[in-house]
Structure formats: structure tokens, C-alpha cells
Design a protein around this motif. Structure first.
Motif, PDB file in Angstrom:
ATOM      1  N   THR A 120      39.851 120.745  57.358  1.00 16.51           N
ATOM      2  CA  THR A 120      40.846 121.797  57.538  1.00 16.51           C
ATOM      3  C   THR A 120      41.884 121.276  58.522  1.00 16.51           C
ATOM      4  O   THR A 120      41.533 120.805  59.606  1.00 16.51           O
ATOM      5  N   THR A 122      45.012 121.378  61.183  1.00 22.90           N
ATOM      6  CA  THR A 122      45.583 122.260  62.210  1.00 22.90           C
ATOM      7  C   THR A 122      46.956 121.712  62.605  1.00 22.90           C
ATOM      8  O   THR A 122      47.346 120.617  62.183  1.00 22.90           O
ATOM      9  N   ARG A 212      43.468 125.729  53.356  1.00 22.76           N
ATOM     10  CA  ARG A 212      42.737 124.690  54.096  1.00 22.76           C
ATOM     11  C   ARG A 212      43.526 124.280  55.343  1.00 22.76           C
ATOM     12  O   ARG A 212      43.366 123.181  55.857  1.00 22.76           O
ATOM     13  N   TRP A 213      44.435 125.151  55.761  1.00 18.92           N
ATOM     14  CA  TRP A 213      45.258 124.871  56.931  1.00 18.92           C
ATOM     15  C   TRP A 213      45.112 126.030  57.906  1.00 18.92           C
ATOM     16  O   TRP A 213      45.272 127.199  57.533  1.00 18.92           O
ATOM     17  N   ASP A 214      44.793 125.695  59.151  1.00 12.94           N
ATOM     18  CA  ASP A 214      44.591 126.695  60.205  1.00 12.94           C
ATOM     19  C   ASP A 214      45.950 127.047  60.816  1.00 12.94           C
ATOM     20  O   ASP A 214      46.585 126.199  61.448  1.00 12.94           O
ATOM     21  N   ASN A 215      46.369 128.287  60.627  1.00 10.47           N
ATOM     22  CA  ASN A 215      47.739 128.656  61.031  1.00 10.47           C
ATOM     23  C   ASN A 215      47.787 129.447  62.333  1.00 10.47           C
ATOM     24  O   ASN A 215      48.667 130.298  62.522  1.00 10.47           O
ATOM     25  N   THR A 216      46.889 129.139  63.250  1.00 10.06           N
ATOM     26  CA  THR A 216      46.826 129.839  64.535  1.00 10.06           C
ATOM     27  C   THR A 216      48.171 129.862  65.261  1.00 10.06           C
ATOM     28  O   THR A 216      48.555 130.878  65.854  1.00 10.06           O
ATOM     29  N   TYR A 219      50.396 132.528  63.808  1.00  8.94           N
ATOM     30  CA  TYR A 219      49.927 133.871  64.172  1.00  8.94           C
ATOM     31  C   TYR A 219      50.285 134.176  65.621  1.00  8.94           C
ATOM     32  O   TYR A 219      50.573 135.320  65.968  1.00  8.94           O
TER      33      TYR A 219
END
Ligand SMILES: NC(=O)c1ccc[n+]([C@@H]2O[C@H](COP(=O)([O-])OP(=O)(O)OC[C@H]3O[C@@H](n4cnc5c(N)ncnc54)[C@H](O)[C@@H]3O)[C@@H](O)[C@H]2O)c1
Length: 266
Positions: A120, A122, A212-216, A219
Motif C-alpha cells: 500500500t 503512502t 491501494r493508496w493511503d490518503n491520510t 484527509y
């Protein structure tokens, strides 16, 4: 009202932003191609990104830039160099000298295309481009980071997945990578309106079940995507990828001109 300069204004994303933003921002729109103004107040200026003087003329009074102009698919070095490399420098440097403080850069998932799909991704994953187009986007990210650190600009590099007309996924990979028009517009608004965030890499994707990409990081500046590619899963069923494409995040950009050894890529 903030004045926003949109480059690539005649393109797919530029047109969607202009349609959504007239009345919200004062629009100054530029592209090599001709444009029809979306409102009486929109300034439309045809110009080449590779022309520094033309870019400098666009900057006075601009609060934020949405930089979506340049080569938007894989290409030769001769196609990529003037519009995406020289063009990006011209926009960043003339913006800095004019005191523009905020810029959105259209990076791409192809800046990180050679990561294996099991991982994943980031915002902290360093570029691992899957072609010359991806290299140009790694250059965008390096320039954005440098202008934030060295010159105090607030810069967002958006690793955009798949933005399409018509506004829906078209194959199985898009179920991971798709971003709807309204989510992209909203993400760009967050990039313009959020309190200073210095430099951030974010992913331009909707709220996709298969992401599959963490979009923290997105957000954190208020991005709340409303759409999910999964709603189109039945429509794209069977539109699968070949064996090489499906191993890496970059999908069908991977086999394009590939002469390497996939087993050696960690
Ligand atoms: N659409 C996607 O799925 C997607 C995915 C990842 C990244 N991106 C990035 O987002 C940006 C916009 O994408 P798009 O789909 O709207 O592409 P597009 O090709 O529809 O628009 C790009 C625009 O840039 C203009 N342009 C090209 N060279 C120029 C030059 N030398 N001077 C001035 N204008 C020039 C073109 O005329 C065109 O209107 C691109 O940078 C692209 O790489 C898009």
C-alpha cells in the motif's frame, strides 16, 4: 474572491475545474489550445508553458495556481521536456517572483508506478517512476518540495489516479485508481482553502473500496470523497490486465517499452 490561475485549462481536468469554479473564484485560464470562457469574468489566455515571459505575464494578482497543463500521457523526451519540465520550472519560478504563495501540482500515480501492488503506497513513498512521463512527475514533486522548503510556498503534489470523461471507471484497474470529477474538484478546493500545510503529496482518488493508496495527507486537509469506483464493478468486470501490468501500481504503463527483468524488481 481569490484569483486562481488554471493551466491546462482546455484539458479534461481544466475544463471540469472551470465549470465548477466560475462564481467561486476569479478564473485566469491558460492553455496552448483555444478556450471558450465559461463566464464573462473568466480571463482566457492562450500561451505556451515553455515560454517563460508568457508565464510571468499570467502571475500578477494570483492567489493560487492549479497546474494541470503539459504532457498528460507517456511520450518521447522531445514531447515531455518543453511542456512538462521547462514548463513546470517557468510556472514555479515566475510564481515565486510574483509572490504567489500556493500551488497545486498534477503529479501522477505513474511517479510511483514501479512499486509492487502488494504494498500500500503512502505519501512518504519516494518516486519510482514507470516511464519518462512518470519521471516528469517525479520532477514535479521534487520542485514542489524544494519551493516549499526554500521559498515558503504551500505546495500540494497530487498523485492522480484515473480521471475520465465520461465520469466513470473503464476497466478493473480503475476500481482502485478512479477519481470522480466532483471529488477531484473538492480535493483541489481543499488544497486552496486549507491552512498552510507546507508541502504534501496526496493521492487523487475517490473513496474506492479497492484503493491501494493511503490518503491520510489529503484527509488531513479536509478531503472527504463522496464517490466509490466499486459502484461500477459490474460494468467493468472482465476488463482485466495482463500479467506484467497487474504486478505493479503503474498498470498498463509497465509493459510499454519494457525490456527489463521483472523478477529483479523488489
Ligand atoms: N486524467 C488523468 O487520469 C490524470 C492522471 C494522472 C495525472 N494527470 C495529470 O493531470 C494533468 C491534466 O490531465 P488531463 O487529463 O486534463 O490532460 P489533458 O491532456 O486533457 O490536458 C492537458 C492540457 O495541457 C495543455 N498543454 C500541453 N502542452 C502545453 C504547453 N506546452 N503549453 C500550454 N499548454 C499545454 C494541452 O493543450 C491540454 O489542454 C496532466 O498534467 C496529467 O499528467 C491526469
Amino acid at each position: 474572491m481569490k484569483r486562481v490561475l488554471i493551466t491546462g485549462a482546455a484539458g479534461q481536468i481544466g475544463r471540469a475545474l472551470r465549470k465548477a469554479w466560475h462564481g467561486k473564484y476569479l478564473l485566469r485560464s491558460t492553455d496552448l489550445a483555444p478556450m471558450t470562457p465559461v463566464s464573462a469574468s473568466e480571463e482566457c489566455i492562450q500561451a505556451d508553458l515553455s515560454d517563460y515571459a508568457a508565464m510571468a505575464k499570467l502571475m500578477p494578482g494570483v492567489d493560487a495556481i492549479a497546474h494541470f497543463g503539459g504532457r498528460s500521457i507517456e511520450g518521447t523526451w522531445e514531447q515531455i521536456l518543453p511542456s512538462s519540465i521547462v514548463g513546470l520550472y517557468n510556472v514555479m519560478e515566475s510564481a515565486r517572483l510574483a509572490g504567489v504563495k500556493r500551488i497545486i501540482l498534477a503529479s501522477s500515480n505513474h511517479a510511483v508506478g514501479f512499486y509492487r501492488r502488494q504494498s500500500t503506497l503512502t505519501s512518504e513513498h519516494a518516486p519510482r517512476p514507470d516511464g519518462l512521463y512518470g519521471v516528469s512527475k517525479a520532477f514535479f514533486e521534487a520542485m514542489g518540495s524544494m519551493y516549499a522548503d526554500k521559498h515558503g510556498m504551500t505546495v500540494a503534489s497530487l498523485r492522480i489516479g484515473t480521471f475520465r470523461e465520461p465520469d466513470q471507471p473503464d476497466n478493473e484497474r480503475h476500481l482502485m485508481t478512479w477519481i470522480s470529477h466532483r471529488d477531484l474538484v473538492h480535493l483541489c478546493e481543499c488544497c486552496i482553502e486549507a491552512p498552510d500545510y507546507h508541502y504534501a503529496v496526496m493521492f487523487g482518488i475517490s473513496n474506492n473500496t479497492r484503493a491501494r493508496w493511503d490518503n491520510t495527507r489529503a484527509y488531513a486537509i479536509g478531503y472527504r470523497p463522496q464517490d466509490n469506483a466499486e459502484d461500477y464493478a459490474a460494468r467493468v468486470a472482465g476488463k482485466a490486465e495482463d500479467d506484467l501490468s497487474r504486478q505493479f501500481h503503474g498498470g498498463f504503463y509497465i509493459p510499454d517499452g519494457f525490456t527489463g527483468d521483472a523478477s529483479m524488481i523488489p
